[in-house]
Design an enzyme around this catalytic site. Structure first.
Site, PDB file in Angstrom:
ATOM      1  N   ARG A 213      -8.369   9.400  14.484  1.00 53.37           N
ATOM      2  CA  ARG A 213      -7.641   9.945  13.339  1.00 53.37           C
ATOM      3  C   ARG A 213      -8.487  10.995  12.632  1.00 53.37           C
ATOM      4  O   ARG A 213      -9.691  10.823  12.460  1.00 53.37           O
ATOM      5  CB  ARG A 213      -7.298   8.833  12.344  1.00 53.37           C
ATOM      6  CG  ARG A 213      -6.548   9.334  11.119  1.00 53.37           C
ATOM      7  CD  ARG A 213      -6.195   8.222  10.161  1.00 53.37           C
ATOM      8  NE  ARG A 213      -7.352   7.550   9.598  1.00 53.37           N
ATOM      9  CZ  ARG A 213      -8.128   8.064   8.646  1.00 53.37           C
ATOM     10  NH1 ARG A 213      -7.880   9.265   8.159  1.00 53.37           N
ATOM     11  NH2 ARG A 213      -9.164   7.378   8.185  1.00 53.37           N
TER      12      ARG A 213
ATOM     13  N   SER B 232     -18.845   9.643   1.345  1.00 51.54           N
ATOM     14  CA  SER B 232     -18.164  10.812   1.887  1.00 51.54           C
ATOM     15  C   SER B 232     -19.030  11.527   2.924  1.00 51.54           C
ATOM     16  O   SER B 232     -20.225  11.711   2.757  1.00 51.54           O
ATOM     17  CB  SER B 232     -17.824  11.776   0.759  1.00 51.54           C
ATOM     18  OG  SER B 232     -17.392  12.986   1.323  1.00 51.54           O
TER      19      SER B 232
ATOM     20  N   GLY C  53       0.842  -1.193   0.000  1.00 47.18           N
ATOM     21  CA  GLY C  53       0.000   0.000   0.000  1.00 47.18           C
ATOM     22  C   GLY C  53       0.871   1.235   0.000  1.00 47.18           C
ATOM     23  O   GLY C  53       2.031   1.200  -0.422  1.00 47.18           O
ATOM     24  N   LEU C  54       0.340   2.345   0.494  1.00 47.22           N
ATOM     25  CA  LEU C  54       1.117   3.586   0.445  1.00 47.22           C
ATOM     26  C   LEU C  54       2.412   3.467   1.229  1.00 47.22           C
ATOM     27  O   LEU C  54       3.471   3.846   0.749  1.00 47.22           O
ATOM     28  CB  LEU C  54       0.279   4.748   0.979  1.00 47.22           C
ATOM     29  CG  LEU C  54      -0.861   5.190   0.065  1.00 47.22           C
ATOM     30  CD1 LEU C  54      -1.543   6.420   0.635  1.00 47.22           C
ATOM     31  CD2 LEU C  54      -0.365   5.478  -1.334  1.00 47.22           C
TER      32      LEU C  54
ATOM     33  N   ARG D 174     -17.334  12.899  13.846  1.00 52.13           N
ATOM     34  CA  ARG D 174     -17.614  11.509  13.506  1.00 52.13           C
ATOM     35  C   ARG D 174     -18.052  10.653  14.680  1.00 52.13           C
ATOM     36  O   ARG D 174     -19.043   9.920  14.585  1.00 52.13           O
ATOM     37  CB  ARG D 174     -16.345  10.857  12.952  1.00 52.13           C
ATOM     38  CG  ARG D 174     -16.012  11.290  11.564  1.00 52.13           C
ATOM     39  CD  ARG D 174     -14.731  10.630  11.113  1.00 52.13           C
ATOM     40  NE  ARG D 174     -14.464  11.029   9.728  1.00 52.13           N
ATOM     41  CZ  ARG D 174     -13.445  10.589   9.000  1.00 52.13           C
ATOM     42  NH1 ARG D 174     -12.573   9.753   9.541  1.00 52.13           N
ATOM     43  NH2 ARG D 174     -13.285  10.966   7.769  1.00 52.13           N
TER      44      ARG D 174
ATOM     45  N   HIS E 132     -16.865   5.273  11.075  1.00 47.99           N
ATOM     46  CA  HIS E 132     -17.251   6.339  10.154  1.00 47.99           C
ATOM     47  C   HIS E 132     -18.775   6.436  10.147  1.00 47.99           C
ATOM     48  O   HIS E 132     -19.452   5.434   9.982  1.00 47.99           O
ATOM     49  CB  HIS E 132     -16.722   6.022   8.754  1.00 47.99           C
ATOM     50  CG  HIS E 132     -16.700   7.205   7.856  1.00 47.99           C
ATOM     51  ND1 HIS E 132     -17.849   7.720   7.317  1.00 47.99           N
ATOM     52  CD2 HIS E 132     -15.690   7.985   7.419  1.00 47.99           C
ATOM     53  CE1 HIS E 132     -17.518   8.772   6.564  1.00 47.99           C
ATOM     54  NE2 HIS E 132     -16.223   8.946   6.616  1.00 47.99           N
TER      55      HIS E 132
END
Lengths: 648, 264
Positions: A440, A284, A42-43, A331, A266
């Site tokens: 986060r 979103s 991944g990243l 959130r 989320h």
């Protein structure tokens, strides 16, 4: 054992600079003698492997997918934060640092967070150089947006596919280093154990997912960049293959697991439609800018056509409880309030296991006010996605949403050098615990993955190798043969049980997930956690008695793959509950119902301003209680003053 | 809400690349399927029933299940990713099908994509095409400020249109020549459109096209079936642009002289 962060002291602005100046370097001619294993592409893993290869190290990378381009970083939608202050709106490295520490509810390490904010600016430069097509303004300069309640516009984005574009950037970089012969990539290959000799990470054991072959790979350092463990809940926004086996097996070999109960929910995901549901899809959060959240006031209205429910019978619970912020509450609070009204029996949508888990997100007022076209311009792609999945038209019928797990802040404990307590074992990206504390912020996951991969690993690994030197472990070393044998036995045992068992792996995983979601999800309390701690071992025993697996171990066998991962989720889930029980406070995403003020977290800084790092003790005599022993790293806040969040 | 349908399900089963493979009838396991399930969730349900009946589950590739990773891909009744436009298999839902409908489920079929098992194929040829030149060389730490080169919005948006490719391979499965031209052209187009991509433009185009041929993909003969099958609706105009770049590169590209040792 004392946990040392090894973070530099002195002025925070220069800590990373001074640390880099103090770091030991490996002579360029010697770099090619060192081998580094990177697990996950991944990243963090993809960027890390490519950057280490560019420096001259020999890199061996692994991913379980069929290509390095599939890693789940690809699914991030919103964007990536960076303290560029291109908008001239008052952003700075300090402000990004401050927001991240505060957003994490004072449970992250200040030095790490400051460094993250510092290198964030380099990430954007690097990604543009690699050809990432970020959104631009008409003059050709980079566009930004404000994201997740931030007061400045510091988020860079590529339509709603920022994660995809960044990952493909890292993948292209990795592809070049593969073509140059600097990286050897193994796809469809899963890490199933860590090799430790003389208290140093010396390699990994993998299972080839096509042939079933279990083999050892040796190296001078090992990097785990294997993502988070959200799939412990069975239903999450993670990809189906995401799992905790690499970090959990490293944990069982001695690496401490930090803050496992810090998992993020989320608020705007598409609710579960039936028991067959395999994952949840995130939409979103920007939808909350125009949508109004409500449920019926009366239980008997929950199955009624929402359009026929009169205004006075609608409960706009966020607007009523929090008039100042309304539908834009953070959130965690928005999520818990949704759970709360559904627990009261006011939820809408399909009934699953006796409860309707969904609330309306209604655009009728926004459409009346701004017109259908304006709403379509803003959210057209999201509305299309919603309609594709649910078959309902959100322009006419209110959307139904419900919170879902999508990120885990907890992970393997690492010091300032991203090294675990096992020397030579580095952990990057979501797999480590380091930067986000108990919560986060939006658009910060991509930032951390690339910061670790591009700009931190290349320095800190050199520092380690310069001091540790070449590994002397060989294929015939006892540590290698033992670890290999243990991994083989583990999989053979699963196949043996599987031939006689009667329940599928997914069946067990769903039950485990429900248990953890109910007791260690959005809201936790001691009696629920204790009940989960009693039920998980029972379910695990049933699993080891009755799981059904077809096929053999020496071939492609998806049921066996899943069984290995679920076996580890059982142990991790238990540790999450234990950690949530012992953290006798609320902070960030860890909401304890017994520590709240009107639905908001009440921290206990006096007793819990620390990282809880758990050591695996097996069933050994060292275990005070179960399989784990807790160590603590105290957190001190020199730059950001500890304060309570308030949204009233 | 709980509408269910029964399907007549035929699935391609193949043990490995050298096994001839054949369709199996799994209609008895495909009854009572919720119309709200995705196509992959439908296969999950069938697989769970197969496992409980002591049969090997159907192997298919999948991961994110939200239409972006590109790992899933199944030919359904002759159409890659099934009948819904601009939709990956994981985002296709069972409400698309009628009760009693017959489904023929197959893997991508192309010589360059050997079958691994059942519906899972080996697409590593795509990775090798990218390795041949689908990148911009830029080491971490060497990049100039991101705003140093303004990029007109139109160019950035165009590059993004091409960059949105998910590398699933539906274009190859749809093409009668099994050409990967759309996949390759999307990457070449993305990078060749941007100012950062100019330095390696000619070399990239030549190398990727050559690798495409080595992998055994066919040539493009303008059927446009790739565009119709593409879940991200990538336009065939990128293939035209690629051909223009290829022609230009073939006429003008001079490889850098390879020097042994330094100048000193």
């Amino acid at each position: 054992m004392e946990l040392r962060s090894n973070a530099p002291t002195g002025p925070i602005e220069t800590r990373w600079e001074r640390h880099k100046a103090d770091i030991k370097l490996v002579n360029p001619a010697n770099k090619r003698k060192y081998e580094i294993i990177v697990v996950g592409t991944g990243l963090a893993g993809g960027a890390g492997a490519a950057s280490l290869a560019d420096l001259g190290y020999k890199v061996k990378a692994f991913c379980y997918q069929d290509s390095a381009r599939r890693a789940h970083s690809i699914a991030a939608q919103g964007g990536i934060n960076a303290a560029k202050n291109y908008q001239g709106d008052g952003d700075s490295i300090y402000r990004l640092f401050y927001d991240t520490v505060k957003g994490g509810d004072f449970r992250a390490r200040e030095s790490n967070v400051y460094r993250l904010a510092q290198v964030s600016v380099d990430i954007i430069d690097q990604c543009v150089a690699l050809g990432v097509p970020f959104a631009r303004e008409y003059g050709g300069l980079l566009a930004n947006r404000s994201f997740g309640g931030a007061q400045v516009s510091r988020t860079f984005y590529a339509r709603g596919q920022t994660g995809q574009q960044l990952l493909l950037g890292a993948y292209s970089h990795l592809s070049r280093t593969i073509a140059e012969g600097k990286v050897e990539l193994r796809t469809r290959c899963e890490m199933i154990d860590l090799i430790v000799e003389d208290n140093r990470a010396r390699g990994i054991v993998t299972r080839d997912l096509v042939t079933g072959k279990i083999e050892a790979h040796l190296a001078d350092a090992v990097v785990l960049a294997t993502g988070g463990y959200g799939n412990v809940f069975y239903l999450s926004t993670n990809a189906k293959g995401c799992n905790a086996t690499a970090i959990w097996r490293a944990h069982r070999r001695g690496a401490f697991f930090a803050n496992p109960c810090f998992t993020q929910i989320h608020p705007t995901c598409i609710p579960q439609a039936g028991v067959y549901q395999s994952k949840l899809t995130l939409m979103s959060e920007s939808l909350r800018n125009d949508g109004r959240v409500w449920v019926p006031r009366k239980k008997e209205d929950c199955t009624r056509d929402p359009a026929s429910i009169p205004e006075r019978d609608r409960y706009y619970y966020l607007e009523e409880k929090y008039p100042a912020f309304g539908n834009l509450m953070p959130r965690d609070i928005a999520s818990r309030q949704a759970k709360f009204v559904c627990d009261q029996g006011l939820g809408v949508g399909p009934e699953i296991n006796g409860v309707r888990r969904g609330v309306y997100l209604d655009f009728a007022d926004a459409i009346k006010r701004d017109g259908k076209q304006a709403i379509a311009d803003r959210y057209g792609n999201l509305f299309d996605m919603y309609q594709r999945i649910t078959g309902e038209d959100p322009y006419r019928v209110p959307m139904r949403i419900y919170p879902a797990t999508h990120y885990t802040m907890g992970g393997l404990w690492v010091d300032y050098n991203l090294m675990s307590n096992i020397p030579g074992l580095f952990v990057a990206g979501e797999a480590n615990f380091s930067d986000h504390g108990a919560n986060r912020l939006g658009a910060s996951a991509l930032m951390q993955g690339l910061a670790d991969g591009f700009f931190i690993l290349p320095y800190v690994i050199g520092n380690y190798l310069a001091q540790a030197g070449k590994s002397k472990t060989t294929e015939s070393s006892a540590a290698v043969t033992t670890t290999l044998r243990e991994a083989q036995t583990r999989f053979r045992k699963l196949i043996e049980i599987g031939q006689k068992g009667s329940r599928t792996v997914d069946d067990f995983h769903r039950k485990l997930g429900t248990l953890i979601w109910d007791h260690c999800g959005m809201a936790r309390n001691p009696s629920g956690l204790k009940s989960a701690l009693g039920q998980i071992p029972e379910l695990r025993e049933e699993f080891y008695r009755d799981v059904k697996i077809t096929g053999s171990g020496e071939e492609l066998n998806r049921e066996l793959e899943k069984a290995g991962r679920v076996a580890d989720f059982f142990e991790l889930g238990e540790l999450m509950c234990r950690d949530a029980l012992e953290r006798d406070e609320s902070c960030g995403c860890h909401f304890r119902e017994d520590h709240q003020a009107d639905g908001e977290c009440v921290r206990d800084d006096e007793h819990f301003a620390h990282v809880a790092a758990w050591e695996w003790c097996g069933q050994g005599p060292e275990a005070r209680d179960g399989n784990h022993k807790q160590h603590r790293e105290a957190l001190s806040f020199e730059y950001v003053k500890m304060a309570q969040r308030s949204y009233k | 809400m709980a509408e269910t349908i029964d399907l007549k399900l035929h699935v391609w089963r193949q043990k490995g690349p050298s096994d001839p493979g054949k369709f199996e009838d799994y209609s008895q396991y495909a009854k009572g399927i919720s119309t709200h399930a995705s196509f992959l969730e439908f296969l999950d349900v069938v697989n769970e029933r197969l496992v409980l009946a002591n049969q090997e589950p159907i192997v298919f590739d999948h991961d994110c299940r939200e239409g972006i990773c590109g790992m899933c891909g199944i030919v359904i009744n002759g159409e890659p990713h099934g009948p819904q436009k601009a939709t990956t298999t994981c985002q296709l839902h069972m409400r698309t099908f009628r009760n009693g409908e017959e489904l023929w489920v197959e893997p991508w079929r192309a010589a360059a994509f050997p079958v691994i098992r059942d519906l899972s194929v080996d697409r590593s040829a795509f990775d090798r095409i990218i390795q041949a030149g689908g990148y911009i060389t830029a080491r971490a730490g060497a990049a100039p400020d991101a705003n140093a080169i303004p990029i007109p919005k139109r160019l950035a948006d165009e590059a993004m249109d091409a960059a949105t490719c998910i590398g699933c391979g539906a274009c190859v499965a749809a093409c009668p020549n099994a050409s990967a031209s759309l996949f390759m052209a999307a990457k070449i187009g993305h990078l060749n459109t941007l100012p950062q991509g100019q330095a390696e433009r000619d070399k990239r185009t030549l190398a990727m096209v050559a690798q495409h041929e080595r992998e055994g993909f066919g040539a493009c003969s303008n059927h446009y079936l790739c565009e119709a099958a593409c879940p991200k609706e990538i336009s065939v105009q990128w293939i035209a642009r690629m051909n223009r770049d290829l022609l230009k590169a073939a006429m003008t590209y001079k490889p850098e002289p390879q020097r042994a040792g330094g100048d000193g």
